[in-house]
Write a protein that holds these residues in place. Structure first.
Motif, PDB file in Angstrom:
ATOM      1  N   PRO A  27       0.929  -1.245  -0.585  1.00  0.00           N
ATOM      2  CA  PRO A  27      -0.068   0.412   0.395  1.00  0.00           C
ATOM      3  C   PRO A  27       0.995   0.667   0.018  1.00  0.00           C
ATOM      4  O   PRO A  27       0.343   2.080  -0.980  1.00  0.00           O
ATOM      5  CB  PRO A  27      -0.860  -0.463   1.595  1.00  0.00           C
ATOM      6  N   VAL A  28       2.228   1.592   0.966  1.00  0.00           N
ATOM      7  CA  VAL A  28       3.005   2.420   0.017  1.00  0.00           C
ATOM      8  C   VAL A  28       4.063   3.055  -1.205  1.00  0.00           C
ATOM      9  O   VAL A  28       3.895   3.535  -1.447  1.00  0.00           O
ATOM     10  CB  VAL A  28       4.130   2.694   1.735  1.00  0.00           C
ATOM     11  N   LYS A  30       1.864   2.163  -3.958  1.00  0.00           N
ATOM     12  CA  LYS A  30       0.645   2.085  -4.251  1.00  0.00           C
ATOM     13  C   LYS A  30       0.300   3.935  -4.056  1.00  0.00           C
ATOM     14  O   LYS A  30      -0.254   4.813  -4.836  1.00  0.00           O
ATOM     15  CB  LYS A  30      -0.457   1.723  -3.791  1.00  0.00           C
ATOM     16  N   GLN A  31       0.563   4.185  -2.536  1.00  0.00           N
ATOM     17  CA  GLN A  31      -0.053   6.036  -2.687  1.00  0.00           C
ATOM     18  C   GLN A  31       1.310   6.467  -2.942  1.00  0.00           C
ATOM     19  O   GLN A  31       0.883   7.710  -3.713  1.00  0.00           O
ATOM     20  CB  GLN A  31       0.436   6.125  -1.079  1.00  0.00           C
ATOM     21  N   SER A  34       0.913   6.696  -6.895  1.00  0.00           N
ATOM     22  CA  SER A  34      -0.769   7.914  -6.770  1.00  0.00           C
ATOM     23  C   SER A  34      -0.318   9.012  -6.793  1.00  0.00           C
ATOM     24  O   SER A  34      -0.308  10.197  -7.427  1.00  0.00           O
ATOM     25  CB  SER A  34      -1.518   7.519  -6.114  1.00  0.00           C
ATOM     26  N   THR A  35       0.724   9.572  -5.805  1.00  0.00           N
ATOM     27  CA  THR A  35       1.207  10.967  -5.603  1.00  0.00           C
ATOM     28  C   THR A  35       2.524  11.580  -7.305  1.00  0.00           C
ATOM     29  O   THR A  35       2.154  12.538  -6.999  1.00  0.00           O
ATOM     30  CB  THR A  35       2.324  11.591  -4.299  1.00  0.00           C
TER      31      THR A  35
END
Length: 159
Positions: A27-28, A30-31, A34-35
């Motif tokens: 998840p890190v 992916k985040q 996305s940024t």
């Protein structure tokens, strides 16, 4: 006898740590992607971030499955220490679990990572498709092309 239990505990702790870090890192990534996704497609940091996300999508599941199989592989060692089986059988079960781990990890990686699958097919495809060797075509996806562009740009900057 106590050193076997310490060894089992150390391996169990290491595999549990790897499993938990792998579970939380996806998840890190992916985040972070996305940024940085709003950056230009030609921006090296955006290309690198995309490669990291694709890499983590392929490798994190295989690492998690590997850790679970290795933890299961510790059960025969523990059972033998408790006197619940013969040494030869428990050793065979332990090494069978590790052999299964190798096969499963390689298949997960080949299914999950398109660039690895492309390279594997290019290298070993002729062994599997001997009678249709001229018809083997490798379809490049956008991520593979972007990755190639990224490393070409790096190569040019190093010259």
């Amino acid at each position: 006898v106590g050193h076997y239990y310490i060894g089992i505990l150390v391996i169990l702790c290491a595999e549990t740590f790897v499993l938990s870090v792998s579970s939380f890192s996806s998840p890190v990534f992916k985040q972070m992607y996305s940024t940085s996704h709003s950056l230009s497609m030609e921006d090296p940091s955006s290309l690198q971030m995309r490669e990291i996300v694709q890499y983590s999508r392929a490798f994190i599941p295989s690492i998690c499955v590997s850790s679970i199989i290795k933890i299961i592989g510790l059960l025969p060692v523990f059972a033998w220490q408790e006197g619940w089986g013969q040494y030869g059988l428990m050793r065979a079960l332990f090494f069978t679990a590790h052999s299964i781990n190798c096969a499963v990890m390689k298949n997960i990686l080949l299914v999950s990572h398109s660039a690895l699958r492309k390279t594997f097919t290019k290298t070993f495809g002729i062994c599997f498709i001997v009678h249709r060797r001229c018809q083997v075509k490798i379809v490049e996806d956008e991520v593979s092309k972007a990755t190639d562009r990224h490393f070409d740009m790096l190569l040019e900057s190093w010259k």
